[in-house]
Design an enzyme around this catalytic site. Structure first.
Site, PDB file in Angstrom:
ATOM      1  N   ASP A 294      43.947  40.975  36.528  1.00 27.23           N
ATOM      2  CA  ASP A 294      44.354  39.733  35.870  1.00 27.23           C
ATOM      3  C   ASP A 294      45.159  40.094  34.615  1.00 27.23           C
ATOM      4  OD1 ASP A 294      43.918  36.649  35.590  1.00 27.23           O
ATOM      5  OD2 ASP A 294      43.145  37.415  33.705  1.00 27.23           O
TER       6      ASP A 294
ATOM      7  N   HIS B 216      41.056  35.393  43.544  1.00 25.76           N
ATOM      8  CA  HIS B 216      41.546  36.062  42.341  1.00 25.76           C
ATOM      9  C   HIS B 216      40.628  37.158  41.818  1.00 25.76           C
ATOM     10  CE1 HIS B 216      43.954  36.448  38.739  1.00 25.76           C
ATOM     11  NE2 HIS B 216      42.879  36.275  37.982  1.00 25.76           N
TER      12      HIS B 216
END
Length: 326
Positions: free
Chosen positions: A105, A303
């Site tokens: 991320d 994610h």
């Protein structure tokens, strides 16, 4: 390979802005693990013992603004170049000259820029979930302001100090549970539901979080740990990363369009918006990551890639690390 990984150790080391909390396991070549938003060193809990058993010194940090690391008061204390120097300081404090850096991320973007700005320290770079895209184009704030039409993109929503904090901090645990579920491959809203990356005018991000079960990787204890870190520290340090994107664009002007030439790795989730929205960046890897050794998309994964698919990520990481030049 030993049957049991060495013990995990925690320590605080001196960094440019104060203390940096590092969690270390194993001996051997140094692998620095950098988390994203809204997480902590703990997001690497499934990688640390596996990397240690494979013969590496695995070190996960709390990024500046998170957990037990220092939290500068000024927003500009969270600019990218400051975080790059934090990572270099960790390598020096651990008595090493160089390291492999792996990020997820925001941590992937921090890792990419660490490799770009300090190639003398970071000899290889692994990126999870967020592809590398060189600096360029208009100011990021201008790009994000144009996204969403009548709705507001979450990055724009995060810009005003105190605004997102007012949504999150009254119920950190509940907000985190919803945010994690919104971006998980198994629990994210369906394609016909409003996109949780956008905020309706006058609304909040939480309005679009799913109300079903937590992600399978997120136990009660895991959620308690994450929530406890942010309840103690508040959210402003973590959100400071988003509030420096225009400063970063200015600071990195000398690297406009620059490739990362070290050996590299990318792994994304097939259901992750970061992977889908940045497909052109992935397609540009022959020019932007000329040292790319492996690029993989995990079908059905969201994610939180190293937590959703720890076995796959551990295999990919250890295979890649073993293939790196000594």
């Amino acid at each position: 390979m030993s049957q049991h990984a060495p013990e995990v150790t925690h320590r605080l080391i001196a960094g440019p802005a104060g203390r940096i909390h590092v969690v270390e396991q194993g001996n051997g070549p140094l692998v620095l693990l950098v988390h994203g938003f809204p997480e902590s060193w703990y997001s690497w809990r499934r990688q640390l013992p596996v990397l240690a058993e494979a013969g590496y010194r695995a070190v996960a940090i709390d990024v500046r603004g998170y957990g037990r690391s220092s939290k500068p008061a000024g927003i500009d204390g969270y600019r990218m170049l400051e975080l790059v120097e934090d990572n270099a300081a960790v390598v020096r404090a651990l008595g090493q000259q160089s390291a492999v850096i792996v990020g997820h991320d925001w941590g992937a973007t921090i890792a990419a820029n660490s490799a770009l700005v300090r190639p003398d320290v970071f000899r290889a770079v692994g990126l999870l979930s967020v592809p590398y895209a060189p600096r360029g184009g208009p100011r990021p704030s201008e790009i994000f302001a144009q996204m969403g039409g009548d709705e507001e993109f979450y990055v724009s929503y995060f810009q005003e100090p105190g605004r997102a904090e007012a949504e999150i901090e009254p119920d950190v645990r509940g907000w985190l549970a919803g945010f994690y579920a919104a971006l998980d491959g198994e629990t994210m809203p369906g394609a016909d539901a409003p996109d949780p990356h956008f905020v309706a005018r006058g609304g909040t991000l939480r309005d679009r979080f799913p109300s079903g079960p937590r992600p399978a990787w997120l136990s009660e204890g895991d959620l308690d740990l994450y929530a406890g870190e942010f309840e103690r520290a508040g959210m402003s340090g973590a959100l400071g990363r988003y509030r420096n994107m225009d400063r970063d664009w200015e600071d990195l002007a000398g690297f406009d369009g620059a490739p990362i030439t070290q050996p590299s790795l990318f792994v994304g989730g097939g259901r992750d918006a970061s992977t889908m929205w940045m497909a052109e960046a992935i397609n540009a890897y022959p020019a932007t990551l000329p040292g790319l050794m492996s690029s993989q998309i995990l079908d059905g994964c969201g994610h939180w890639i190293q937590q959703e698919r720890p076995s796959e990520i551990n295999r990919i990481l250890t295979d890649w690390l073993a293939s790196l030049p000594a």
